[in-house]
Design a protein around this motif. Structure first.
Motif, mmCIF file in Angstrom:
data_model
loop_
_atom_site.group_PDB
_atom_site.id
_atom_site.type_symbol
_atom_site.label_atom_id
_atom_site.label_comp_id
_atom_site.label_asym_id
_atom_site.label_seq_id
_atom_site.Cartn_x
_atom_site.Cartn_y
_atom_site.Cartn_z
ATOM 1 N N GLU A 268 27.264 104.927 51.748
ATOM 2 C CA GLU A 268 27.754 106.307 51.584
ATOM 3 C C GLU A 268 27.675 107.070 52.905
ATOM 4 O OE1 GLU A 268 29.106 107.537 48.952
ATOM 5 O OE2 GLU A 268 28.759 105.789 47.684
ATOM 6 N N ARG B 147 27.604 94.558 56.339
ATOM 7 C CA ARG B 147 27.301 93.244 55.748
ATOM 8 C C ARG B 147 28.367 92.874 54.728
ATOM 9 N NH1 ARG B 147 21.756 92.898 52.471
ATOM 10 N NH2 ARG B 147 22.884 94.500 51.303
ATOM 11 N N ILE C 289 19.480 93.192 61.048
ATOM 12 C CA ILE C 289 20.743 93.196 61.807
ATOM 13 C C ILE C 289 20.485 92.932 63.294
ATOM 14 C CG2 ILE C 289 22.672 94.647 62.552
ATOM 15 C CD1 ILE C 289 22.408 96.025 59.734
ATOM 16 N N ALA D 289 21.313 115.932 55.477
ATOM 17 C CA ALA D 289 22.592 116.383 54.912
ATOM 18 C C ALA D 289 23.083 115.335 53.927
ATOM 19 C CB ALA D 289 23.620 116.548 56.026
HETATM 20 P P1 NAP Z 1 23.790 103.029 50.800
HETATM 21 O O1 NAP Z 1 25.064 103.643 50.347
HETATM 22 O O2 NAP Z 1 22.916 102.391 49.782
HETATM 23 O O3 NAP Z 1 24.152 101.958 51.922
HETATM 24 C C1 NAP Z 1 23.165 101.088 52.424
HETATM 25 C C2 NAP Z 1 23.734 100.369 53.616
HETATM 26 O O4 NAP Z 1 22.713 99.516 54.167
HETATM 27 C C3 NAP Z 1 24.920 99.484 53.298
HETATM 28 O O5 NAP Z 1 25.812 99.500 54.399
HETATM 29 C C4 NAP Z 1 24.262 98.108 53.144
HETATM 30 O O6 NAP Z 1 25.127 97.029 53.351
HETATM 31 C C5 NAP Z 1 23.258 98.183 54.270
HETATM 32 N N1 NAP Z 1 22.179 97.212 54.150
HETATM 33 C C6 NAP Z 1 21.115 97.234 53.320
HETATM 34 N N2 NAP Z 1 20.327 96.169 53.516
HETATM 35 C C7 NAP Z 1 20.903 95.426 54.509
HETATM 36 C C8 NAP Z 1 20.546 94.242 55.173
HETATM 37 N N3 NAP Z 1 19.433 93.552 54.856
HETATM 38 N N4 NAP Z 1 21.367 93.782 56.148
HETATM 39 C C9 NAP Z 1 22.496 94.466 56.477
HETATM 40 N N5 NAP Z 1 22.877 95.632 55.898
HETATM 41 C C10 NAP Z 1 22.091 96.107 54.913
HETATM 42 O O7 NAP Z 1 22.868 104.084 51.549
HETATM 43 P P2 NAP Z 1 23.322 105.387 52.339
HETATM 44 O O8 NAP Z 1 23.364 106.539 51.390
HETATM 45 O O9 NAP Z 1 24.524 105.092 53.161
HETATM 46 O O10 NAP Z 1 22.054 105.629 53.269
HETATM 47 C C11 NAP Z 1 21.951 105.023 54.548
HETATM 48 C C12 NAP Z 1 20.832 105.701 55.308
HETATM 49 O O11 NAP Z 1 21.151 107.095 55.458
HETATM 50 C C13 NAP Z 1 19.484 105.620 54.586
HETATM 51 O O12 NAP Z 1 18.441 105.372 55.507
HETATM 52 C C14 NAP Z 1 19.362 106.988 53.971
HETATM 53 O O13 NAP Z 1 17.997 107.387 53.790
HETATM 54 C C15 NAP Z 1 20.050 107.852 55.026
HETATM 55 N N6 NAP Z 1 20.482 109.122 54.450
HETATM 56 C C16 NAP Z 1 21.339 109.118 53.380
HETATM 57 C C17 NAP Z 1 21.713 110.331 52.812
HETATM 58 C C18 NAP Z 1 22.651 110.372 51.631
HETATM 59 O O14 NAP Z 1 22.817 111.451 51.061
HETATM 60 N N7 NAP Z 1 23.292 109.280 51.247
HETATM 61 C C19 NAP Z 1 21.201 111.540 53.344
HETATM 62 C C20 NAP Z 1 20.360 111.498 54.456
HETATM 63 C C21 NAP Z 1 20.002 110.282 54.995
HETATM 64 P P3 NAP Z 1 25.972 96.449 52.086
HETATM 65 O O15 NAP Z 1 27.108 97.390 51.908
HETATM 66 O O16 NAP Z 1 26.358 95.103 52.532
HETATM 67 O O17 NAP Z 1 25.036 96.431 50.907
#
Ligand code: NAP
Length: 297
Positions: free
Chosen positions: A11, A32, A74, A121
């Motif tokens: 996301e 990935r 990674i 955010a």
């Molecule tokens: P997400 O939608 O669950 O996406 C997780 C990402 O991590 C995907 O690209 C996933 O790849 C990848 N991933 C997980 N394990 C992996 C591994 N072992 N090797 C390679 N890739 C891997 O999470 P997100 O919402 O984008 O959040 C990402 C970061 O942003 C987090 O640290 C989160 O705390 C931070 N964040 C998010 C928000 C929010 O509102 N979403 C706000 C502030 C901060 P696949 O697609 O292949 O599974």
């Protein structure tokens, strides 16, 4: 070469890559699960065939995956270590201060410039004029990439050379949010039990926001200066009010988990003799409960 590489297209990573594309940058992406890149490719992103190719595709690499363990998987995957030297790594995955320091050490060993960031955010806010992203690490590196990173967040804020500062601030803000989210859910339970609209409760909280902003600043200063002695409302008054929430939970037959926990902490502070001080004096019982750190209460 692209202007920037974004690794991780969940996301948040997708939102980051989308903002760079809208900002007119040439963007290389890698995930990935490659299928998540489709929409970004339609918008002009270049999909790298491997993590190593993604690192090689730009001099600035933004990482935004689930956590630092995923980041490690990674950066330690095949051939990546051979291409990271001389590039800048900006870690925007959420982690702990220690994880930030450890990844900075890894980067130094591999000749990679490292900046650590914390995103405060939602994905839909990325690219907004007031969106907040904290960054810490070498000042020269931040200065070089500031304009690029501002594409993601108009409120981009540099927290200094200590690389763990962003993770620290993110953790502290998350602590606040955790209490707030639970508090809102319990407040909504109260409203439901008493026939009051939860939406109007949300509106009431929004109306209180300016006053709560002032309270946040005030508590920060009180704790930093350790001046708890001039309360407008005492810790005992707040503790009695919260104890009343436990009674209400019994009357209304709703969960008492949250008010019981909160009332217990306030009770301990009152019993320890802090009842006439500011609410912020609650930190004294938390400091005492922690492992020894040498911090004076
Ligand atoms: P997400 O939608 O669950 O996406 C997780 C990402 O991590 C995907 O690209 C996933 O790849 C990848 N991933 C997980 N394990 C992996 C591994 N072992 N090797 C390679 N890739 C891997 O999470 P997100 O919402 O984008 O959040 C990402 C970061 O942003 C987090 O640290 C989160 O705390 C931070 N964040 C998010 C928000 C929010 O509102 N979403 C706000 C502030 C901060 P696949 O697609 O292949 O599974």
């Amino acid at each position: 070469m692209s202007d920037v590489t974004v690794i991780g297209l969940g996301e948040m990573g997708s939102a980051l890559a989308g903002a760079f594309l809208r900002g007119g940058h040439r963007v290389t992406v890698w995930n990935r699960t490659a299928a998540k890149a489709e929409q970004l490719i339609d918008q002009g992103a270049v999909l790298a065939p491997s993590a190593a190719a993604a690192f090689a595709g730009s001099s600035v690499i933004i990482l935004c995956v689930s956590d630092y363990a995923a980041t490690r998987a990674i950066v330690e995957s095949e051939n990546v270590a051979e291409v990271v030297a001389g590039r800048s790594l900006v870690q925007l995955s959420t982690g702990t201060p220690k994880e930030a320091r450890d990844l900075a050490a890894w980067s130094q060993i591999h000749g990679t410039e490292y900046l650590d960031g914390g995103i405060l955010a939602w994905p839909s806010h990325i690219g907004g004029p007031e969106t907040l992203i904290y960054v810490s690490g070498a000042q020269a590196g931040f200065a070089r990439h500031e304009a690029l990173l501002k594409t993601l967040a108009g409120g981009l804020t540099y927290l200094g050379e200590a690389v763990s500062a962003s993770a620290t601030m993110s953790a502290a803000v998350l602590s606040y949010l955790a209490g707030r989210w639970i508090g809102i859910c319990h407040g909504a339970l109260i409203c439901e039990a008493e026939g009051v609209s939860a939406a109007s409760f949300g509106e009431a909280l929004a109306a209180l926001s300016p006053a709560l902003a002032g309270d946040s600043r005030h508590m920060g200063v009180v704790i930093e200066t350790r001046r708890y002695g001039q309360p407008e409302s005492t810790l005992k008054t707040a503790g009695d009010d919260i104890a009343r929430l436990v009674r209400h939970a019994g009357d209304a037959n709703i969960s008492a988990e949250w008010p019981t926990f909160a009332a217990g902490l306030f009770r301990r502070a009152i019993d320890a003799g802090h009842g006439t001080e500011e609410h912020a004096a609650l930190i004294k019982v938390l400091r005492k409960a922690a492992l020894p750190t040498g911090i004076a209460p």
